[in-house]
Design an enzyme around this catalytic site. Sequence first.
Site, PDB file in Angstrom:
ATOM      1  N   HIS A 205      59.203  19.254  -2.681  1.00  0.00           N
ATOM      2  CA  HIS A 205      58.313  18.334  -3.397  1.00  0.00           C
ATOM      3  C   HIS A 205      58.268  18.588  -4.900  1.00  0.00           C
ATOM      4  O   HIS A 205      57.616  17.852  -5.631  1.00  0.00           O
ATOM      5  CB  HIS A 205      56.891  18.419  -2.826  1.00  0.00           C
ATOM      6  CG  HIS A 205      56.195  19.692  -3.196  1.00  0.00           C
ATOM      7  ND1 HIS A 205      56.495  20.896  -2.597  1.00  0.00           N
ATOM      8  CD2 HIS A 205      55.240  19.962  -4.112  1.00  0.00           C
ATOM      9  CE1 HIS A 205      55.739  21.844  -3.115  1.00  0.00           C
ATOM     10  NE2 HIS A 205      54.968  21.308  -4.044  1.00  0.00           N
TER      11      HIS A 205
HETATM   12  C1  UD1 Z   1      50.432  19.595  -6.306  1.00  0.00           C
HETATM   13  C2  UD1 Z   1      50.551  20.826  -7.214  1.00  0.00           C
HETATM   14  C3  UD1 Z   1      51.693  21.711  -6.729  1.00  0.00           C
HETATM   15  C4  UD1 Z   1      51.547  22.030  -5.255  1.00  0.00           C
HETATM   16  C5  UD1 Z   1      51.439  20.715  -4.488  1.00  0.00           C
HETATM   17  C6  UD1 Z   1      51.295  20.922  -3.008  1.00  0.00           C
HETATM   18  C7  UD1 Z   1      49.962  20.391  -9.560  1.00  0.00           C
HETATM   19  C8  UD1 Z   1      50.513  20.279 -10.937  1.00  0.00           C
HETATM   20  N1  UD1 Z   1      50.869  20.433  -8.576  1.00  0.00           N
HETATM   21  O1  UD1 Z   1      51.633  18.860  -6.465  1.00  0.00           O
HETATM   22  O2  UD1 Z   1      51.666  22.920  -7.456  1.00  0.00           O
HETATM   23  O3  UD1 Z   1      52.667  22.762  -4.835  1.00  0.00           O
HETATM   24  O4  UD1 Z   1      50.289  20.016  -4.968  1.00  0.00           O
HETATM   25  O5  UD1 Z   1      51.247  19.711  -2.354  1.00  0.00           O
HETATM   26  O6  UD1 Z   1      48.781  20.452  -9.392  1.00  0.00           O
HETATM   27  N2  UD1 Z   1      49.814  12.051  -3.087  1.00  0.00           N
HETATM   28  C9  UD1 Z   1      49.414  11.323  -2.000  1.00  0.00           C
HETATM   29  N3  UD1 Z   1      48.353  11.787  -1.286  1.00  0.00           N
HETATM   30  C10 UD1 Z   1      47.688  12.918  -1.606  1.00  0.00           C
HETATM   31  C11 UD1 Z   1      48.094  13.650  -2.740  1.00  0.00           C
HETATM   32  C12 UD1 Z   1      49.160  13.206  -3.457  1.00  0.00           C
HETATM   33  O7  UD1 Z   1      49.981  10.306  -1.667  1.00  0.00           O
HETATM   34  O8  UD1 Z   1      46.731  13.295  -0.891  1.00  0.00           O
HETATM   35  C13 UD1 Z   1      50.993  11.596  -3.851  1.00  0.00           C
HETATM   36  C14 UD1 Z   1      50.659  10.653  -4.957  1.00  0.00           C
HETATM   37  O9  UD1 Z   1      51.705   9.745  -5.091  1.00  0.00           O
HETATM   38  C15 UD1 Z   1      50.639  11.560  -6.169  1.00  0.00           C
HETATM   39  C16 UD1 Z   1      51.733  12.548  -5.821  1.00  0.00           C
HETATM   40  O10 UD1 Z   1      51.644  12.713  -4.410  1.00  0.00           O
HETATM   41  O11 UD1 Z   1      50.848  10.901  -7.353  1.00  0.00           O
HETATM   42  C17 UD1 Z   1      51.613  13.881  -6.502  1.00  0.00           C
HETATM   43  O12 UD1 Z   1      50.336  14.460  -6.238  1.00  0.00           O
HETATM   44  P1  UD1 Z   1      49.740  15.552  -7.247  1.00  0.00           P
HETATM   45  O13 UD1 Z   1      48.453  16.081  -6.758  1.00  0.00           O
HETATM   46  O14 UD1 Z   1      49.764  15.028  -8.634  1.00  0.00           O
HETATM   47  O15 UD1 Z   1      50.836  16.706  -7.241  1.00  0.00           O
HETATM   48  P2  UD1 Z   1      51.695  17.334  -6.048  1.00  0.00           P
HETATM   49  O16 UD1 Z   1      53.099  16.910  -6.226  1.00  0.00           O
HETATM   50  O17 UD1 Z   1      51.051  17.123  -4.714  1.00  0.00           O
END
Ligand code: UD1
Length: 375
Positions: A205
Amino acid sequence: MKIFNVCGARPNFMKIAPLMRAYANHDEIQPFLVHTGQHYDERMNKWFFDELEIPTPDVNLGVGSGSHAVQTAQIMTRFEELMLVQKPEAVLVVGDVNSTVACALVATKLGTPVIHVEAGLRSFDRAMPEEINRVVTDTLSDLLFVTEQSGLENLRREGVPDERVHFVGNVMIDTLLRFKAKAAESLVLETLKLTRKGYTTVTLHRPSNVDDDVVFGRILDAFEEIQSDMPMIFPMHPRTRSNLSRGPLGGRIEAMRNLRIIEPLGYLDFLHLTSQAACVLTDSGGIQEETTILGVPCLTLRENTERPVTLTDGTNQLVGSDPEKILTAFRQVVGQKPLTQRPELWDGSAADRIVKIIHEWGVRSIRPESASVGV
Ligand code: UD1
């Protein structure tokens, strides 16, 4: 002593769970659980609260997704409002996600001490958002809890005074050891029709791997070969899924019959799936630590790690995104029992050590008046 405990994203939940449990032995501490809402899908969020028996958060800030700036700013705005009403005496943050750094910044600016659990880890790669979050959070923290020796060395080199830093072990491993037996009852292998050590588990991811089609394409070159040897089970993070739906690589993945994309799993199913795998291919941080304790070979699809003890004591190898390197390592480790030793203090009691130290520290520095009356 009212302490805010912040969690927001999936890897925070396994770290906050044992801390919330450990507070139960310290009546003088009033823990208050704040969920920023960074992760909100049932599978990324609620399932973990249920399985890990984490209390329902006292507050959910409901921030959700956004660019780094938007997400961080929204957490800060809402967390500041809460701080001003609730006036905690300390704020505890875990790990290295955007929620961690956002809340540490707010607390510091309001003059409230910050406690960082999993401090001192460094990949020395500033292209990684988590590295920025780690460096900034540690700079701001008053009490820093470290999981491995490298953390002590990094903080010392950065000039953090020794008396703020405590080597306590790993709260994520507290959770693993507590739930390992329960996870063994999971039926995930039967459901997916897998045999013990007859498949690999995959997670990817990181933006550096899944936001760049060239890099992701090279990783898929390796996966094409591996899946012809054995099934690859890939519980896919929503970010990876949405990239694939927009980009050119979805078709390639669909064509690989033995690369099986599934929805993100809950903690217990994922732990069981990992523990029985022939090999794990991942770009996660925490999974490098979990495989070290489980004794399962781990190939980390990154050029660096902030968790070097998993290389020296554990089962981890850095293989980057070069298909040849991934395949060579895969062929080397599959079927072999790796030699490992449990990293120092990864014994299931890290949270107890942390809460005990917080209690003593609170008596000395937050409530010095109570120290003289022996509280
Ligand atoms: C975040 C953390 C990362 C961790 C990861 C575990 C930061 C900078 N990154 O990354 O260190 O390893 O979590 O998962 O904080 N989304 C959903 N549903 C959710 C959450 C996210 O659909 O419940 C999707 C959305 O499109 C969102 C994308 O995932 O834009 C990224 O989510 P985000 O929380 O920004 O970062 P992660 O890639 O999950």
